[in-house]
Scaffold this active site. Structure first.
Site, short mmCIF file in Angstrom:
data_model
loop_
_atom_site.label_atom_id
_atom_site.label_comp_id
_atom_site.label_asym_id
_atom_site.label_seq_id
_atom_site.Cartn_x
_atom_site.Cartn_y
_atom_site.Cartn_z
N ASP A 112 -6.50 0.75 0.55
CA ASP A 112 -6.63 1.15 2.02
C ASP A 112 -7.98 0.56 2.30
OD1 ASP A 112 -8.53 2.96 0.96
OD2 ASP A 112 -7.59 4.69 1.95
N LYS A 133 0.69 -1.31 0.02
CA LYS A 133 -0.01 -0.02 -0.06
C LYS A 133 1.04 1.35 -0.01
CE LYS A 133 -1.76 2.40 3.52
NZ LYS A 133 -2.51 2.76 4.62
#
Ligand code: SF4
Length: 242
Positions: A170, A151
């Site tokens: 996310d 991420k």
């Protein structure tokens, strides 16, 4: 004895009929139909033509630090903390050889400050010692930095360098991808793979930002504002409220 009257089922409301139709579509597995995906992208473009990262930064290194700090914390809080933090620590060398106890207190408002301090100092040290003080520009190299997973690497590569190496997954992207039936998975790595398979690569960077913006402004976790959602016609999530 008079015959018992058979109870009549209550007439289905329009909402119930719509949900039933939606469920049928869901079963038919139409979630990732290319025309539907194109319509979702068009809707996101109309609503958020200029979506971008909300973390304040002046370069790739600052974005990396801000992204590490943003775990389990709002971007607003991170921006408040980094406004003074980046003045005291202007580069990777400054963070690498910081006093850990001081740094812990300085980033404390972002939560998980001990682990974040270890990640920030570890990543900075590696950048100084192995990457000549520059944030590496490949997924493979970024993943060698302490505290950096896909991420964070995707945020840095996409936003700071314009490199589409994946999709940022996310909490918002996870929730919305599932609500929009672009994935049925829960694991971020699998969700990212699903999204990379259906979203054109040229759209990966913008799509992540748009989904995050939509998640913050409209498709919120507890009470999605479906009445204000321009994707409502394409959405048949069980969480839908219209
Ligand atoms: S209709 Fe509601 S649940 Fe579906 S994407 Fe829009 S806000 Fe989210």
């Amino acid at each position: 004895m008079p015959a018992k009257k058979k109870k009549r089922a209550a007439p289905k409301s329009a909402a119930a009929r719509s949900k039933r139709t939606s469920a049928a579509k869901y079963r038919a597995g139409r979630g990732t139909d290319p025309a539907r995906v194109r319509a979702i992208l068009k809707g996101l473009d109309e609503a958020y033509p200029a979506a971008t990262c909300a973390l304040t930064h002046e370069n790739a290194f600052q974005l990396l630090i801000s992204t590490i700090l943003s775990a389990q914390c709002t971007d607003e809080r991170v921006n408040q903390v980094t406004a003074t933090l980046f003045k005291k620590y202007p580069n990777a060398k400054a963070f690498a050889y910081a006093n850990p106890s001081e740094l812990e207190q300085e980033i404390r408002p972002t939560g998980f400050f001990r682990n974040k301090t270890k990640s920030i100092m570890g990543a900075s040290k590696k950048i100084v010692e192995e990457f000549h003080g520059q944030v590496p520009q490949s997924m493979e190299q970024l993943l060698t930095l302490p505290g950096v997973a896909r991420k964070t690497a995707n945020v840095v590569l996409g936003t700071a360098f314009g490199i589409a190496s994946g999709v940022v997954v996310d909490t918002h992207v996870t929730r919305l991808s599932r609500r929009l039936d672009l994935t049925k998975n829960e694991d971020p790595k699998k969700i990212e793979q699903d999204l990379m398979a259906v979203i054109p690569q040229a759209r990966w960077i913008l799509f992540s930002h748009q989904l995050i913006w939509h998640g913050r402004r409209v498709c919120q976790a507890r009470k999605p504002k479906c009445i204000d959602c321009n994707l409502a016609k394409l959405c048949y999530s069980k969480d839908k409220t219209v």
